[in-house]
Write an enzyme that holds these catalytic residues in place. Structure first.
Site, short mmCIF file in Angstrom:
data_model
loop_
_atom_site.label_atom_id
_atom_site.label_comp_id
_atom_site.label_asym_id
_atom_site.label_seq_id
_atom_site.Cartn_x
_atom_site.Cartn_y
_atom_site.Cartn_z
N LYS A 1 -29.07 -13.43 -5.42
CA LYS A 1 -28.39 -12.99 -6.65
C LYS A 1 -28.40 -14.11 -7.67
CE LYS A 1 -24.38 -15.59 -6.02
NZ LYS A 1 -24.08 -16.78 -6.81
N ASP B 1 -18.48 -14.34 -1.69
CA ASP B 1 -19.61 -13.63 -2.31
C ASP B 1 -20.18 -12.52 -1.43
OD1 ASP B 1 -19.38 -15.30 -4.45
OD2 ASP B 1 -21.22 -16.44 -4.07
O1 C5P Z 1 -15.51 -18.07 0.17
P1 C5P Z 1 -16.48 -19.19 0.36
O2 C5P Z 1 -16.38 -19.81 1.72
O3 C5P Z 1 -17.88 -18.83 -0.01
O4 C5P Z 1 -16.03 -20.30 -0.69
C1 C5P Z 1 -16.45 -21.63 -0.60
C2 C5P Z 1 -15.48 -22.52 -1.37
O5 C5P Z 1 -15.57 -22.25 -2.76
C3 C5P Z 1 -14.02 -22.29 -1.03
O6 C5P Z 1 -13.61 -23.12 0.00
C4 C5P Z 1 -13.30 -22.63 -2.33
O7 C5P Z 1 -13.11 -24.02 -2.41
C5 C5P Z 1 -14.30 -22.25 -3.39
N1 C5P Z 1 -14.05 -20.93 -4.00
C6 C5P Z 1 -12.95 -20.74 -4.83
N2 C5P Z 1 -12.74 -19.51 -5.40
C7 C5P Z 1 -13.59 -18.49 -5.19
C8 C5P Z 1 -14.73 -18.68 -4.37
C9 C5P Z 1 -14.93 -19.91 -3.79
O8 C5P Z 1 -12.16 -21.65 -5.05
N3 C5P Z 1 -13.37 -17.32 -5.77
#
Ligand code: C5P
Length: 275
Positions: free
Chosen positions: A5, A129
């Site tokens: 994406k 995501d």
């Molecule tokens: O959800 P995911 O593990 O992909 O997110 C990785 C990191 O990105 C999280 O630990 C957080 O620090 C940050 N993040 C965030 N807000 C989001 C998505 C990701 O703060 N909406």
């Protein structure tokens, strides 16, 4: 197939009590994809052509299988081979896409009959995501990433993706956003202006990526790539997600056959289409 994406705009709305951020973004699925070979087996096993990709319990495909096995009656294992083409840590969502693909395939192979809302709920537990990739195509994404609203949007363009070979940690970028001087939470809601975007030239007037400033500090190549893409005829350029991939959107008639030569040989350059 497990598609990549790009983010057409990424607006950070607010910091949440759980440490994540509320955001708003238009996610666009691309023709660029990893190939996932998945079949039933006695045990669970995972392998890949990409030496840099961990195939242990941290891999999002493994986590998707373990999550579903813990929640539902799954008899038997799974043999997965990931043929990686999407660069790791590039802001193109490769890992999240692999997780969503596994979730959908496990649902089919083991006849779990999970509803779409149930798949989206499970996907959100694997990563912010991942819900988008359950639906794919083009969607307005809100909240932490769990609100996915399919939209009709521009499709008549080709995309050049330029990855300067620097893997970026999304968590680190979001942390720097907090301690840095970046102002966010401003800007007009994309949701309020999407209907005004009728051509590629309209994008820069309405869309922006709030993470670009912080990412540019750790990856100074970004500005140069943007300039080069514009000089090659891109009608809109931006960073995808937390980077470090920069993309340019080009008219369909633009000849891109020599575009790779514009960038250092150490960069990865892909030409893709929106799906
Ligand atoms: O959800 P995911 O593990 O992909 O997110 C990785 C990191 O990105 C999280 O630990 C957080 O620090 C940050 N993040 C965030 N807000 C989001 C998505 C990701 O703060 N909406």
């Amino acid at each position: 197939m497990s598609y990549a994406k790009i983010n057409l705009g990424l607006r950070i709305v607010s910091k949440r009590a759980d440490g994540y951020h509320n955001l708003e973004s238009i996610f666009q699925e691309l023709s660029l994809a990893d190939e996932l070979l998945i079949e039933r087996a006695d045990e669970f096993s995972l392998a890949t052509n990409q030496p840099g990709l961990p195939v242990d319990e941290t891999n999002l495909c493994t986590r998707a299988y373990r999550l579903l096995a813990a929640e539902y009656e799954i008899r038997g294992g799974l043999k997965i081979f990931i043929n990686k083409r999407i660069p790791l840590g590039s802001g193109l969502g490769g890992g999240s896409s692999n997780a969503a693909t596994c979730l959908k395939v496990i649902n089919q192979l083991f006849r779990l009959n999970l509803s779409l809302p149930e798949q989206l709920r499970l996907a959100a537990r694997l990563g912010s995501d991942v819900p988008f990739f359950i639906l794919g195509r083009t969607a307005l994404v809100k909240g932490r990433g769990e609100v996915v609203i399919p939209i009709t949007f521009l499709k008549n363009y080709q995309i050049v993706l330029v990855y300067p070979g620097r893997a970026i940690s999304t968590a680190q970028i979001f942390n720097n956003l907090e301690i840095g001087l970046t102002k966010y939470g401003g800007g007009v809601k994309f949701e309020a202006v999407i209907f005004r975007i009728a051509s590629l030239d309209d994008l820069s007037g309405y869309l922006f990526n709030d993470l670009e400033e912080v990412v540019s500090r750790v990856c100074p190549e970004i500005m140069g790539i943007k300039e080069r893409l514009i000089n090659c005829g891109a009608r809109y350029v931006s960073l995808s997600g937390s980077g470090a991939t920069v993309y340019g959107l080009f008219d369909l008639q633009t000849d891109l056959s020599n575009i790779k030569q514009e960038f250092p040989a150490s960069y990865l350059v892909f030409i893709a289409n929106p799906r």
